[in-house]
Design an enzyme around this catalytic site. Structure first.
Site, mmCIF file in Angstrom:
data_model
loop_
_atom_site.group_PDB
_atom_site.id
_atom_site.type_symbol
_atom_site.label_atom_id
_atom_site.label_comp_id
_atom_site.label_asym_id
_atom_site.label_seq_id
_atom_site.Cartn_x
_atom_site.Cartn_y
_atom_site.Cartn_z
ATOM 1 N N GLU A 220 3.544 -15.522 0.479
ATOM 2 C CA GLU A 220 4.463 -14.426 0.768
ATOM 3 C C GLU A 220 5.438 -14.838 1.859
ATOM 4 O OE1 GLU A 220 1.991 -10.994 1.683
ATOM 5 O OE2 GLU A 220 0.436 -11.772 0.351
ATOM 6 N N GLU A 313 6.890 -2.881 1.823
ATOM 7 C CA GLU A 313 5.520 -2.413 2.029
ATOM 8 C C GLU A 313 5.428 -1.748 3.391
ATOM 9 O OE1 GLU A 313 1.013 -4.251 2.771
ATOM 10 O OE2 GLU A 313 2.592 -5.504 1.912
#
Length: 397
Positions: A220, A313
């Site tokens: 990520e 997120e």
């Protein structure tokens, strides 16, 4: 990251997650203090030079061969790969600034704040110095540097409300499934407000392989707000990522950020697998190759990724009610350029090591009245989407 817990700090972050990790139990305060001291000695390598950032961070310039990755026994005989053998073909010019609709404003690149006070010499890499308060903000010393499984979005299983409610994580993402060897995106950077110290807000891409039940591999990269270092294994805090670049500090503050109704400041990120060596490389901007995750660390990603995700997120620590922690700009996608957050020129790397537009893009958000996502396609921006939201509001419980 700024010194105050509630400050807005902007970081370039990288994760490598190999689930099936172990988490320790509770320890006494005296044990914790001893372990903090021990862990700080382990995490903070002796620098050849140190630079104090305007935000009070200390950036240590550490010899490239002394970085934390080499604490891992698998790296005992590892030879650093200074540069990738191949770049993906078909890179889009990151300087294209046309908008998908006629709005005022400009898109601009950004840099890291510590650059104002110096630079690291050749042969070293910049590492943000870990402080005692960083470790003490975690639920346990043992959990520092580890990322929780449930913070990764899995749209195919998000029909289960119990899984979502237990985790406290919410996403507004786009995704594709198939066989991939990398991903790219340009993201504008904002200053979302985080209501509570243990909460966070981030925007990133996910390169995923394996299953979500037990053996997921995840790479990520993106930017995030304060407080996430209490829940994640990222940057250079655990062995995995080998940095080769002496200009970008993982976890260092980036500046400036986008302004509502004003200039938009962006970062471009590219993750791809070197077809010769099998390592997964990370590039920041058009020409700053930062380093790589060695292929031998992975199980499923040793071959290819099966899912790519892009988006935002947030983690809400409140029980039973959303907090006002914002995602992206804190505004909904419908407000458009200069007001909402976006990903543009999202692409995947295919089996021929070429960048391609993604096909069959899916979207996911749990509660669009809190955080939403809207996709589009245009000339210079290619495939893009706006995303984000304010969290709790009259329509969001």
């Amino acid at each position: 990251m700024a010194a105050a817990h509630f400050s807005s700090a902007w970081v370039l972050l990288v994760f490598m997650v190999l689930f099936q990790m172990c988490f320790g139990g509770r320890v006494s305060m005296s044990q914790q203090n001893l372990e903090v001291h021990k862990d700080l000695k382990q995490l903070n390598k002796p620098p050849l030079k140190s630079i104090k950032s305007p935000d009070a961070d200390i950036i240590d310039c550490v010899h490239i061969s002394h970085q934390p990755a080499f604490d891992h026994p698998l790296f005992k005989n590892h030879t650093i790969q200074v540069r990738p053998n191949y770049h993906p073909e078909g890179l889009i010019d990151g300087k294209k600034l046309s908008m998908p609709q006629s709005n005022e404003g400009k898109s601009k690149s950004i840099t890291q704040l510590w650059h104002l006070n110096g630079k690291c010499p050749e042969g070293t890499i910049p590492i943000r110095r870990t402080k005692a308060e960083d470790l003490l903000r975690t639920s346990s010393v043992q959990s520092y540097g580890k990322k929780k499984h449930r913070s990764i979005p899995e749209p195919s299983r998000f029909a289960d409300p119990d899984l979502i409610n237990q985790s406290g994580h919410e996403h507004a993402i786009t995704y594709v499934e198939g066989e991939f060897y990398g991903a790219k995106a340009t993201i504008n950077v904002w200053d979302p407000k985080v209501q509570q110290p243990k909460e966070f807000s981030l925007s990133q891409l996910w390169v995923l392989g394996g299953t979500f039940d037990s053996d997921l591999n995840s790479i990520e990269a993106g930017w995030q707000s304060d407080a996430y270092r209490a829940t994640g294994c990222y940057n250079l805090l655990c062995s995995g990522f080998v940095q080769t670049n002496n200009e970008i500090a993982m976890g260092g503050t980036i500046s400036p950020v986008s302004a509502y109704g004003g200039p938009q400041h962006e970062i471009s990120l590219l993750v791809w697998k070197d077809p010769k060596e099998g390592n997964w490389w990370l590039q920041f901007g058009n020409d700053s190759v930062l380093g790589y995750w060695p292929g031998f660390l992975f199980s499923h990603l040793a071959d290819s990724a099966t899912k790519i995700e892009w988006g935002g997120e947030v983690y809400s620590a409140s029980d039973g009610q959303h907090t006002t922690t914002q995602m992206g700009s804190g505004h909904f996608p419908g407000e458009g350029f200069g007001k909402s957050s976006y990903f543009r020129n999202i692409e995947i790397v295919d089996g021929s090591n070429s960048l391609r537009a993604p096909k069959d893009i899916g979207t996911f958000t749990k509660q669009p009245s809190c955080y939403d996502v809207q996709v589009g396609k245009t000339g210079d921006w290619g495939d893009y989407f706006y995303y984000g939201g304010p969290g709790r509001n009259p329509n969001c419980p």
